[in-house]
Design a protein around this motif. Structure first.
Motif, PDB file in Angstrom:
ATOM      1  N   GLU A   8      -2.646   1.592  -4.369  1.00  0.00           N
ATOM      2  CA  GLU A   8      -2.406   2.680  -3.419  1.00  0.00           C
ATOM      3  C   GLU A   8      -1.995   2.138  -2.055  1.00  0.00           C
ATOM      4  O   GLU A   8      -1.092   2.664  -1.399  1.00  0.00           O
ATOM      5  CB  GLU A   8      -3.664   3.551  -3.290  1.00  0.00           C
ATOM      6  CG  GLU A   8      -3.985   4.344  -4.549  1.00  0.00           C
ATOM      7  CD  GLU A   8      -5.347   5.011  -4.497  1.00  0.00           C
ATOM      8  OE1 GLU A   8      -5.484   6.129  -5.011  1.00  0.00           O
ATOM      9  OE2 GLU A   8      -6.286   4.406  -3.925  1.00  0.00           O
ATOM     10  N   ILE A   9      -2.647   1.080  -1.617  1.00  0.00           N
ATOM     11  CA  ILE A   9      -2.329   0.479  -0.325  1.00  0.00           C
ATOM     12  C   ILE A   9      -0.933  -0.132  -0.360  1.00  0.00           C
ATOM     13  O   ILE A   9      -0.159  -0.020   0.596  1.00  0.00           O
ATOM     14  CB  ILE A   9      -3.373  -0.600   0.046  1.00  0.00           C
ATOM     15  CG1 ILE A   9      -4.759   0.035   0.196  1.00  0.00           C
ATOM     16  CG2 ILE A   9      -2.981  -1.314   1.334  1.00  0.00           C
ATOM     17  CD1 ILE A   9      -5.891  -0.963   0.358  1.00  0.00           C
ATOM     18  N   LYS A  10      -0.598  -0.758  -1.486  1.00  0.00           N
ATOM     19  CA  LYS A  10       0.709  -1.413  -1.615  1.00  0.00           C
ATOM     20  C   LYS A  10       1.858  -0.406  -1.487  1.00  0.00           C
ATOM     21  O   LYS A  10       2.930  -0.735  -0.981  1.00  0.00           O
ATOM     22  CB  LYS A  10       0.805  -2.156  -2.946  1.00  0.00           C
ATOM     23  CG  LYS A  10       2.056  -3.020  -3.075  1.00  0.00           C
ATOM     24  CD  LYS A  10       2.040  -3.801  -4.380  1.00  0.00           C
ATOM     25  CE  LYS A  10       3.226  -4.734  -4.475  1.00  0.00           C
ATOM     26  NZ  LYS A  10       4.520  -4.052  -4.430  1.00  0.00           N
ATOM     27  N   LYS A  11       1.643   0.825  -1.918  1.00  0.00           N
ATOM     28  CA  LYS A  11       2.680   1.855  -1.783  1.00  0.00           C
ATOM     29  C   LYS A  11       3.022   2.084  -0.324  1.00  0.00           C
ATOM     30  O   LYS A  11       4.193   2.248   0.042  1.00  0.00           O
ATOM     31  CB  LYS A  11       2.215   3.159  -2.438  1.00  0.00           C
ATOM     32  CG  LYS A  11       2.173   3.110  -3.961  1.00  0.00           C
ATOM     33  CD  LYS A  11       1.664   4.421  -4.534  1.00  0.00           C
ATOM     34  CE  LYS A  11       1.601   4.359  -6.066  1.00  0.00           C
ATOM     35  NZ  LYS A  11       1.058   5.625  -6.643  1.00  0.00           N
ATOM     36  N   ARG A  12       2.005   2.093   0.547  1.00  0.00           N
ATOM     37  CA  ARG A  12       2.241   2.260   1.982  1.00  0.00           C
ATOM     38  C   ARG A  12       2.952   1.039   2.557  1.00  0.00           C
ATOM     39  O   ARG A  12       3.839   1.167   3.396  1.00  0.00           O
ATOM     40  CB  ARG A  12       0.913   2.482   2.722  1.00  0.00           C
ATOM     41  CG  ARG A  12       0.178   3.734   2.328  1.00  0.00           C
ATOM     42  CD  ARG A  12      -0.738   4.211   3.447  1.00  0.00           C
ATOM     43  NE  ARG A  12      -1.615   3.165   3.951  1.00  0.00           N
ATOM     44  CZ  ARG A  12      -2.812   2.885   3.433  1.00  0.00           C
ATOM     45  NH1 ARG A  12      -3.258   3.566   2.390  1.00  0.00           N
ATOM     46  NH2 ARG A  12      -3.549   1.925   3.956  1.00  0.00           N
ATOM     47  N   VAL A  13       2.537  -0.142   2.105  1.00  0.00           N
ATOM     48  CA  VAL A  13       3.156  -1.385   2.579  1.00  0.00           C
ATOM     49  C   VAL A  13       4.626  -1.428   2.173  1.00  0.00           C
ATOM     50  O   VAL A  13       5.498  -1.766   2.984  1.00  0.00           O
ATOM     51  CB  VAL A  13       2.406  -2.616   2.027  1.00  0.00           C
ATOM     52  CG1 VAL A  13       3.136  -3.906   2.393  1.00  0.00           C
ATOM     53  CG2 VAL A  13       0.973  -2.657   2.558  1.00  0.00           C
ATOM     54  N   ASP A  14       4.912  -1.073   0.923  1.00  0.00           N
ATOM     55  CA  ASP A  14       6.293  -1.079   0.437  1.00  0.00           C
ATOM     56  C   ASP A  14       7.158  -0.091   1.215  1.00  0.00           C
ATOM     57  O   ASP A  14       8.326  -0.357   1.519  1.00  0.00           O
ATOM     58  CB  ASP A  14       6.338  -0.737  -1.054  1.00  0.00           C
ATOM     59  CG  ASP A  14       5.843  -1.878  -1.930  1.00  0.00           C
ATOM     60  OD1 ASP A  14       5.847  -3.032  -1.447  1.00  0.00           O
ATOM     61  OD2 ASP A  14       5.463  -1.624  -3.087  1.00  0.00           O
TER      62      ASP A  14
END
Length: 283
Positions: free
Chosen positions: A183-189
């Motif tokens: 979930e966090i990686k989606k924001r980072v991407d």
């Protein structure tokens, strides 16, 4: 535990990055035969007893060290003051230039070293200086000597300093839903895509590599933001390098917030990440 999860939220590697990382590991002789290409971001966590050569690189036949093996990944130094001060000072060059140069009698070798530097440490030898839970048993001299191993110029090259308090049992036993790395990686991407689009004409990938001229162009503040940053600059006695890093962090916070402009709350949060080091080092 937190730092080991950093690679799981970082953007995926490009094919060119995969090739660079694989070449470095091949030259160092640590590339596994069953993995011909390294497709995940490296995570290197050398122990504080590691030799200078293993960290920096070199040897009779110069090879890349841990600093270069962390290229496009994470270099984690646990118990930072336990490392030799001379070793820590060597980090200043790669953190600024994103490469490591090793000079030996038979030649000079330069290896790439574009990594995310992460470190952890206690505030004193016993670990309880400033704690509300237990009294510190260290003398003022011992604390000063311990913290003094981390120089001002090295601190200046660290964008975010966070004080982590002990976790309470109630928090560990809570049923509260926790964000996953996915979930966090989606924001980072999403933030990385914003940056790729913004810098497509200047051939850089992220806010972290902005030059002073590009900072001036892409990290503009409104009147209130400038006032807050000026007050912090004077109160915290920040350096020119710290000033630039605050703006780059604020730009990243704004990107994560999907905001085109850097707002007051973004610059205030970035400044907050620079204030903890002044609490313990008093610079």
């Amino acid at each position: 535990m937190l730092v080991r999860r950093l690679p799981t939220i970082l953007p995926n590697l490009s094919f060119d990055e995969v090739l660079e990382i694989t070449k470095i590991h091949s030259i160092a002789g640590v590339l596994r035969q069953d993995i011909p290409l390294i497709t995940t971001r490296p995570f290197r966590a050398p122990h504080h007893t590691a030799s200078d050569v293993s960290l920096v690189g070199g040897g009779r036949i110069p090879k890349p060290g841990e600093i270069s093996l962390a290229h496009y990944g994470v270099l984690f130094l646990d118990e930072l003051p336990e490392f030799k001060k001379s070793t820590l000072e060597v980090l200043r060059g790669p953190l600024e230039d994103r490469q490591m140069t090793v000079s030996r009698a038979n030649g000079t070798f330069t290896y790439p070293a574009n990594f995310m530097f992460a470190a952890s440490m206690n505030p004193c030898p016993c670990g309880y200086y400033g704690s509300k839970e237990k009294d510190c048993t260290c003398s003022a001299t011992a604390i000063s000597k311990y913290m003094g191993k981390i120089s001002g110029p090295l601190l200046d090259r660290i964008d975010i300093c966070i004080e982590v308090s002990p976790v309470k049992y109630q928090k560990l036993n809570s049923d509260e839903k926790i964000e996953t790395s996915e979930e966090i990686k989606k924001r980072v991407d999403k933030a990385r895509k914003i940056q790729l689009e913004r810098y497509k004409n200047v051939k850089i990938l992220s806010n972290s590599v902005l030059t002073p001229r590009l900072i001036e162009k892409y990290c503009k503040l409104d009147k209130e933001g400038k006032r807050i940053l000026e007050n912090a600059f004077n109160k915290l006695k920040l350096s020119a390098r710290a000033y630039g890093r605050i703006l780059k962090v604020a730009r990243t916070i704004a990107d994560l917030d999907e905001s085109e402009n850097i707002k007051v709350n973004h610059i205030a949060e970035a400044i907050q990440y620079r204030s903890i080091d002044r609490k313990y080092w008093g610079n």
